[in-house]
Design a protein around this motif. Sequence first.
Motif, PDB file in Angstrom:
ATOM      1  N   SER A  69       0.840  -1.201   0.000  1.00 55.69           N
ATOM      2  CA  SER A  69       0.000   0.000   0.000  1.00 55.69           C
ATOM      3  C   SER A  69       0.870   1.244   0.000  1.00 55.69           C
ATOM      4  CB  SER A  69      -0.923   0.013   1.220  1.00 55.69           C
ATOM      5  OG  SER A  69      -0.167   0.184   2.405  1.00 55.69           O
ATOM      6  N   ILE A  70       0.294   2.352  -0.427  1.00 55.22           N
ATOM      7  CA  ILE A  70       1.021   3.622  -0.437  1.00 55.22           C
ATOM      8  C   ILE A  70       1.364   4.052   0.987  1.00 55.22           C
ATOM      9  CG2 ILE A  70      -1.098   4.998  -0.469  1.00 55.22           C
ATOM     10  CD1 ILE A  70       2.157   5.877  -2.305  1.00 55.22           C
ATOM     11  N   GLU A  71       0.486   3.693   1.940  1.00 56.83           N
ATOM     12  CA  GLU A  71       0.772   4.029   3.345  1.00 56.83           C
ATOM     13  C   GLU A  71       2.037   3.317   3.834  1.00 56.83           C
ATOM     14  OE1 GLU A  71      -3.702   4.521   2.881  1.00 56.83           O
ATOM     15  OE2 GLU A  71      -2.178   3.087   2.220  1.00 56.83           O
ATOM     16  N   LYS A  72       2.144   2.022   3.485  1.00 54.42           N
ATOM     17  CA  LYS A  72       3.330   1.275   3.906  1.00 54.42           C
ATOM     18  C   LYS A  72       4.579   1.763   3.183  1.00 54.42           C
ATOM     19  CE  LYS A  72       1.031  -2.961   5.391  1.00 54.42           C
ATOM     20  NZ  LYS A  72       0.887  -4.432   5.172  1.00 54.42           N
ATOM     21  N   ALA A  73       4.394   2.238   1.949  1.00 54.75           N
ATOM     22  CA  ALA A  73       5.522   2.802   1.209  1.00 54.75           C
ATOM     23  C   ALA A  73       6.051   4.056   1.905  1.00 54.75           C
ATOM     24  CB  ALA A  73       5.099   3.120  -0.227  1.00 54.75           C
ATOM     25  N   CYS A  74       5.142   4.883   2.432  1.00 57.01           N
ATOM     26  CA  CYS A  74       5.552   6.083   3.174  1.00 57.01           C
ATOM     27  C   CYS A  74       6.291   5.695   4.452  1.00 57.01           C
ATOM     28  CB  CYS A  74       4.326   6.936   3.510  1.00 57.01           C
ATOM     29  SG  CYS A  74       3.564   7.747   2.084  1.00 57.01           S
ATOM     30  N   VAL A  75       5.824   4.630   5.109  1.00 59.16           N
ATOM     31  CA  VAL A  75       6.502   4.152   6.318  1.00 59.16           C
ATOM     32  C   VAL A  75       7.912   3.667   5.973  1.00 59.16           C
ATOM     33  CG1 VAL A  75       6.483   2.386   8.127  1.00 59.16           C
ATOM     34  CG2 VAL A  75       4.369   3.583   7.524  1.00 59.16           C
ATOM     35  N   GLN A  76       8.030   2.991   4.830  1.00 59.12           N
ATOM     36  CA  GLN A  76       9.350   2.513   4.388  1.00 59.12           C
ATOM     37  C   GLN A  76      10.308   3.691   4.164  1.00 59.12           C
ATOM     38  OE1 GLN A  76      10.634  -0.502   4.048  1.00 59.12           O
ATOM     39  NE2 GLN A  76       8.793  -1.686   4.511  1.00 59.12           N
ATOM     40  N   ALA A  77       9.800   4.750   3.534  1.00 56.19           N
ATOM     41  CA  ALA A  77      10.637   5.936   3.307  1.00 56.19           C
ATOM     42  C   ALA A  77      11.050   6.557   4.633  1.00 56.19           C
ATOM     43  CB  ALA A  77       9.876   6.950   2.450  1.00 56.19           C
ATOM     44  N   ASP A  78      10.148   6.557   5.604  1.00 54.46           N
ATOM     45  CA  ASP A  78      10.463   7.107   6.921  1.00 54.46           C
ATOM     46  C   ASP A  78      11.525   6.246   7.617  1.00 54.46           C
ATOM     47  OD1 ASP A  78       9.816   9.195   8.858  1.00 54.46           O
ATOM     48  OD2 ASP A  78       9.032   7.571  10.099  1.00 54.46           O
ATOM     49  N   ASN A  79      11.417   4.945   7.463  1.00 59.02           N
ATOM     50  CA  ASN A  79      12.419   4.044   8.044  1.00 59.02           C
ATOM     51  C   ASN A  79      13.790   4.254   7.397  1.00 59.02           C
ATOM     52  OD1 ASN A  79      10.531   2.894   9.737  1.00 59.02           O
ATOM     53  ND2 ASN A  79      10.072   1.196   8.345  1.00 59.02           N
ATOM     54  N   LEU A  80      13.792   4.525   6.100  1.00 59.01           N
ATOM     55  CA  LEU A  80      15.051   4.788   5.405  1.00 59.01           C
ATOM     56  C   LEU A  80      15.685   6.097   5.884  1.00 59.01           C
ATOM     57  CD1 LEU A  80      13.961   3.661   1.840  1.00 59.01           C
ATOM     58  CD2 LEU A  80      15.768   2.610   3.226  1.00 59.01           C
ATOM     59  N   LEU A  81      14.846   7.099   6.193  1.00 59.95           N
ATOM     60  CA  LEU A  81      15.385   8.336   6.780  1.00 59.95           C
ATOM     61  C   LEU A  81      16.062   8.031   8.114  1.00 59.95           C
ATOM     62  CD1 LEU A  81      15.713  11.420   7.109  1.00 59.95           C
ATOM     63  CD2 LEU A  81      13.402  11.456   8.083  1.00 59.95           C
ATOM     64  N   PHE A  82      15.408   7.207   8.930  1.00 65.84           N
ATOM     65  CA  PHE A  82      15.981   6.831  10.228  1.00 65.84           C
ATOM     66  C   PHE A  82      17.318   6.116  10.025  1.00 65.84           C
ATOM     67  CE2 PHE A  82      16.423   3.861  13.814  1.00 65.84           C
ATOM     68  CZ  PHE A  82      16.400   4.764  14.865  1.00 65.84           C
ATOM     69  N   GLN A  83      17.397   5.284   8.976  1.00 67.06           N
ATOM     70  CA  GLN A  83      18.657   4.601   8.661  1.00 67.06           C
ATOM     71  C   GLN A  83      19.758   5.601   8.322  1.00 67.06           C
ATOM     72  OE1 GLN A  83      18.335   1.329   5.807  1.00 67.06           O
ATOM     73  NE2 GLN A  83      20.282   1.927   4.897  1.00 67.06           N
ATOM     74  N   SER A  84      19.398   6.641   7.544  1.00 63.98           N
ATOM     75  CA  SER A  84      20.382   7.676   7.202  1.00 63.98           C
ATOM     76  C   SER A  84      20.874   8.393   8.450  1.00 63.98           C
ATOM     77  CB  SER A  84      19.764   8.685   6.227  1.00 63.98           C
ATOM     78  OG  SER A  84      19.484   8.092   4.989  1.00 63.98           O
ATOM     79  N   LYS A  85      19.984   8.637   9.383  1.00 59.23           N
ATOM     80  CA  LYS A  85      20.373   9.288  10.637  1.00 59.23           C
ATOM     81  C   LYS A  85      21.332   8.378  11.424  1.00 59.23           C
ATOM     82  CE  LYS A  85      17.697  13.022  10.547  1.00 59.23           C
ATOM     83  NZ  LYS A  85      18.244  14.406  10.586  1.00 59.23           N
ATOM     84  N   GLU A  86      20.987   7.103  11.483  1.00 58.83           N
ATOM     85  CA  GLU A  86      21.798   6.152  12.238  1.00 58.83           C
ATOM     86  C   GLU A  86      23.196   6.005  11.639  1.00 58.83           C
ATOM     87  OE1 GLU A  86      20.942   3.947  15.116  1.00 58.83           O
ATOM     88  OE2 GLU A  86      19.777   5.806  15.273  1.00 58.83           O
ATOM     89  N   GLU A  87      23.299   6.172  10.325  1.00 59.79           N
ATOM     90  CA  GLU A  87      24.584   5.980   9.655  1.00 59.79           C
ATOM     91  C   GLU A  87      25.429   7.249   9.587  1.00 59.79           C
ATOM     92  OE1 GLU A  87      23.623   4.276   5.876  1.00 59.79           O
ATOM     93  OE2 GLU A  87      23.013   2.340   6.735  1.00 59.79           O
ATOM     94  N   GLY A  88      24.990   8.294  10.266  1.00 60.46           N
ATOM     95  CA  GLY A  88      25.828   9.482  10.377  1.00 60.46           C
ATOM     96  C   GLY A  88      25.257  10.767   9.805  1.00 60.46           C
ATOM     97  N   ARG A  89      24.030  10.743   9.309  1.00 57.66           N
ATOM     98  CA  ARG A  89      23.368  11.934   8.758  1.00 57.66           C
ATOM     99  C   ARG A  89      24.003  12.396   7.439  1.00 57.66           C
ATOM    100  NH1 ARG A  89      23.593  12.697  14.309  1.00 57.66           N
ATOM    101  NH2 ARG A  89      21.551  12.888  15.328  1.00 57.66           N
TER     102      ARG A  89
END
Length: 368
Positions: A337-357
Amino acid sequence: MFSRLQNIIVKKNNTSVVSSANYSFAYGVFAGPLGLLLLELITKLSMTGYKKIKKEEDTNIWWTAFYNIGTSVLYNSFALFLYYLLVPTVISPHSWVYFILIFLLIYIAGILSMCFAAFYLFIGKDIQTLQEAFQLIKMGKITSRMMTSISIIFIMHFISLEYWYMVISIFILNFLITSSYNTNVENVKNKVERDMFEKMAYTDQLTGSFNRNYLEKEITKQHQDKENIGIVVTDIDRFKRINDSFNHSVGDQVIKHYVHFLNKFIQKDDVLIRTGGEEFTLFLKNRTPEQCEELVERIRSQLEKTSIDVEYEEKNVRLTYTASFGLFYYRKADKISIEKACVQADNLLFQSKEEGRNRVSVRQFEED
């Protein structure tokens, strides 16, 4: 302010002011100023009484009615004075100059009516400056007054010839045209108001971008359209440090700068939504996964090379900042679903933060 075919109604707060020449002038030519006064009393008092019964008006309804009666009689009587002065001795009613005279008289009466309205609203403090008053005076439309002039000329001509069926026909025709015109004006006005309220509901007041309310609308649209889009969730790195080191005003300036910066890269069909304090969601449309990734990486790299001048304690301070990104490419064929796709993008942002911004994390949907 709402234009009408035969008149112009000035509406300001609880005040409704009739403010232009109308068919009262034609009636006054035959009945004189006293007849004109009687006509205005009958029509406007009956209309006011009807509105009072229907509770369509607010305070000062009777004062407004008597104002409209008095001013209408005054400016139409002035036009009548000029008419009586010129027509019997100088101008033949059957010459083309007669039309020009009627048009000028209607125009003069319209200007006078606008002057009365501007003075009335200025005294009542509904308008604050002389500039607003002059803008109001200039609002009268020449086309409306010309149509009124033509109608008045035909009515007066056919009355003089006692062609009553033609007089009645003109009144019926004008009634139909006016009703149609007023309906169109009301429809346009309602649409403008709806668009304005919708824009307010979906617009972030600080940045002018879409706000979180619009996210639900865009998701619903994606359910219907089912198109391939790159979903980007991004936020400003260490934004709390900016607020703590300076103040929230500086933080707001940085957020506004970031929106302005992002808008340089997106296309007309793309959507930028402020979903949180310093967090934004981008829907990138009509692009391949590779194009989306290249664009987001370009945004990231150019942002870290960009500086912003902010006002802080009456000084200009130059700042630099970076942002992190999560990009999930959503395809209409994906079983997600598009909702889950948005959640995936949000999780990827969190990954970028975890890896050093200050980096972009990218993924597409993969079936198990």
